[in-house]
Design a protein around this motif. Sequence first.
Motif, short mmCIF file in Angstrom:
data_model
loop_
_atom_site.label_atom_id
_atom_site.label_comp_id
_atom_site.label_asym_id
_atom_site.label_seq_id
_atom_site.Cartn_x
_atom_site.Cartn_y
_atom_site.Cartn_z
N ASN A 44 43.88 35.02 41.28
CA ASN A 44 44.62 36.24 41.59
C ASN A 44 44.39 37.30 40.56
O ASN A 44 44.81 36.99 39.36
CB ASN A 44 46.06 35.93 41.80
N ILE A 45 43.52 38.42 40.80
CA ILE A 45 43.32 39.39 39.70
C ILE A 45 44.05 40.47 39.90
O ILE A 45 43.95 41.36 41.20
CB ILE A 45 41.63 39.74 39.99
N GLY A 46 44.84 40.84 38.91
CA GLY A 46 45.47 42.23 38.91
C GLY A 46 44.62 43.22 38.43
O GLY A 46 43.68 43.31 37.40
N THR A 47 44.44 44.43 39.22
CA THR A 47 43.56 45.47 39.11
C THR A 47 44.13 46.71 39.25
O THR A 47 44.95 47.19 40.34
CB THR A 47 42.24 45.45 40.23
N PRO A 48 44.01 47.68 38.36
CA PRO A 48 44.52 48.85 38.58
C PRO A 48 44.13 49.99 39.60
O PRO A 48 44.75 50.88 40.10
CB PRO A 48 44.42 49.77 37.31
N ASP A 49 42.92 49.65 40.05
CA ASP A 49 42.26 50.44 41.21
C ASP A 49 41.79 49.50 42.14
O ASP A 49 40.59 48.89 42.23
CB ASP A 49 40.91 51.10 40.52
N CYS A 94 39.83 32.76 48.62
CA CYS A 94 39.41 32.14 47.29
C CYS A 94 39.78 33.29 46.12
O CYS A 94 40.02 32.98 44.99
CB CYS A 94 38.00 31.73 47.08
N LEU A 95 39.93 34.43 46.53
CA LEU A 95 40.30 35.62 45.74
C LEU A 95 41.42 36.45 46.17
O LEU A 95 41.39 36.81 47.63
CB LEU A 95 39.00 36.66 45.94
N VAL A 96 42.42 36.79 45.25
CA VAL A 96 43.39 37.62 45.71
C VAL A 96 43.21 38.84 45.07
O VAL A 96 43.26 38.63 43.61
CB VAL A 96 44.85 37.15 45.61
N LEU A 97 43.25 40.23 45.09
CA LEU A 97 43.28 41.38 44.51
C LEU A 97 44.70 41.79 44.72
O LEU A 97 45.06 42.34 45.62
CB LEU A 97 42.14 42.41 45.02
N THR A 98 45.29 42.16 43.38
CA THR A 98 46.41 42.41 43.43
C THR A 98 46.57 44.02 42.69
O THR A 98 46.33 43.95 41.43
CB THR A 98 47.56 41.71 42.78
N GLN A 99 47.24 45.12 43.34
CA GLN A 99 47.10 46.25 42.88
C GLN A 99 48.33 46.43 41.76
O GLN A 99 49.38 46.33 42.07
CB GLN A 99 47.23 47.53 43.83
#
Length: 336
Positions: free
Chosen positions: A18-23, A59-64
Motif C-alpha cells: 500500500n503506497i501513499g502518494t501525494p499525486d 497486489c498494489l494499493v495507491l492511497t492519496q
Amino acid sequence: MTRGYDPGPRIAHAGGINIGTPDLERSLWFFRDLFGMEVTAEDDGVAYLRGYQEWDHHCLVLTQQDEAIINAYSFRVARPQDVELFHEQLTAEGLDVRVLPAGSETGRGEAIRFLIPGGGHPIELFHDMARPQPPAGLRSRLPGNSSRRRGLGVRRLDHLNVMTSPATINQAEAWLRESLGFRRREFLTLPQAPGLILASWLSVNSKLHDIAIGAAPNGQDAQFHHVAFAIENFHDMLTAADQLKDLDIQIDAGPGKHGIGQAMYLYLRDPGSGHRIELYSGGREFFEPDWEPIEWKADNPIGLTWYGDLPSVDPQTSSYVTTTPSAGLDLPHRRT
C-alpha cells in the motif's frame, strides 16, 4: 505417521503493498497506463491494481495522502485459519497486533497488522481475497492471464525490499526467519565483521526473495527501498529502459543483471510518490529442501551487478541508496 500433523501457520507469498502518494493521478498514470496494470477498483482516493497474470483482486494499493510513505507490506498466508493462528502466535510473543476487518482493503478478507521487531515495518497478513473477472475489453484469450498484456507488461508483484538500522538488522532478519518462516537464500556481510548482516534475501517458495532486508545507510528503522514487479524477459527490460528514458522517468540504476539471485533489474521512481520501483526479470530458483544460504562479501561488486553499470552507493550522491519511510502501527490519515 503424518495423520493429524499440522505444520502451523505459514506464509504463502508476498501479497501486496500500500503506497501513499501525494499525486494519485500521476501514480495511476505510471502504474496503469505505463506499466499496463489493471485497475480493479477505485474508491474515495484509493486505487487497487494487479498485473496481467494475477487473479487476486490486487497486489498494489495507491492511497492519496499528503505524506509519501509506505502504509503496509502484505503477505498472503497458506490457509484461512493461519490468520488467526498467526494472531495467537504473535500476541504470545508480545507483539501489538491489530485486527483489520474484511473490506478494510476492497476485495480482501480479515487481516492482522503488526510491526517487525527490530525493523518497525507495518506488516499485514491475510488469506481471503476476491478474484474478479476483468472487463470484457481487457480479457485475454489465454485463460492463465487475468487480462491482456498492455504497456510495459507487468505480470505480477515479485518482492518487497525494506531496510532498518545496522543496529537492529540482525534482530529483524532473524525474526522474519524464526517467527514467520522465511528461508534465507543469499546474504551479504562485511569482510571485517562477518557476524553483521548488511542484507538478506528471504523467501517461502522457490524465488530468491519474497522480502529482502538491508542495513539502511541513514541508520533509521522502518525504511523502504523498493517494490519489484516481474516482467517477462530481458528484451522487455531493455524496451522498458528505452521508453522510460524517453518519458524522462527517473532511473536510479540499470538495466543490468544482479550477481545475487541472477535476475535482470531496472530501478526507477514512481513520479507521483517518489518511491523506488524495480522492474525484475528472470533469476535463479531455489528448489533444494536443504539449501545452504550463499554468503557474499560487501567487497565483491558482482553481487550487486554481474553486468551493467555498477550503481553508485555513495550515500552523499547516490539516488539508488536513498530510502523512504514507512507508516507505524496505525494507518495514516488519507486525503480525500
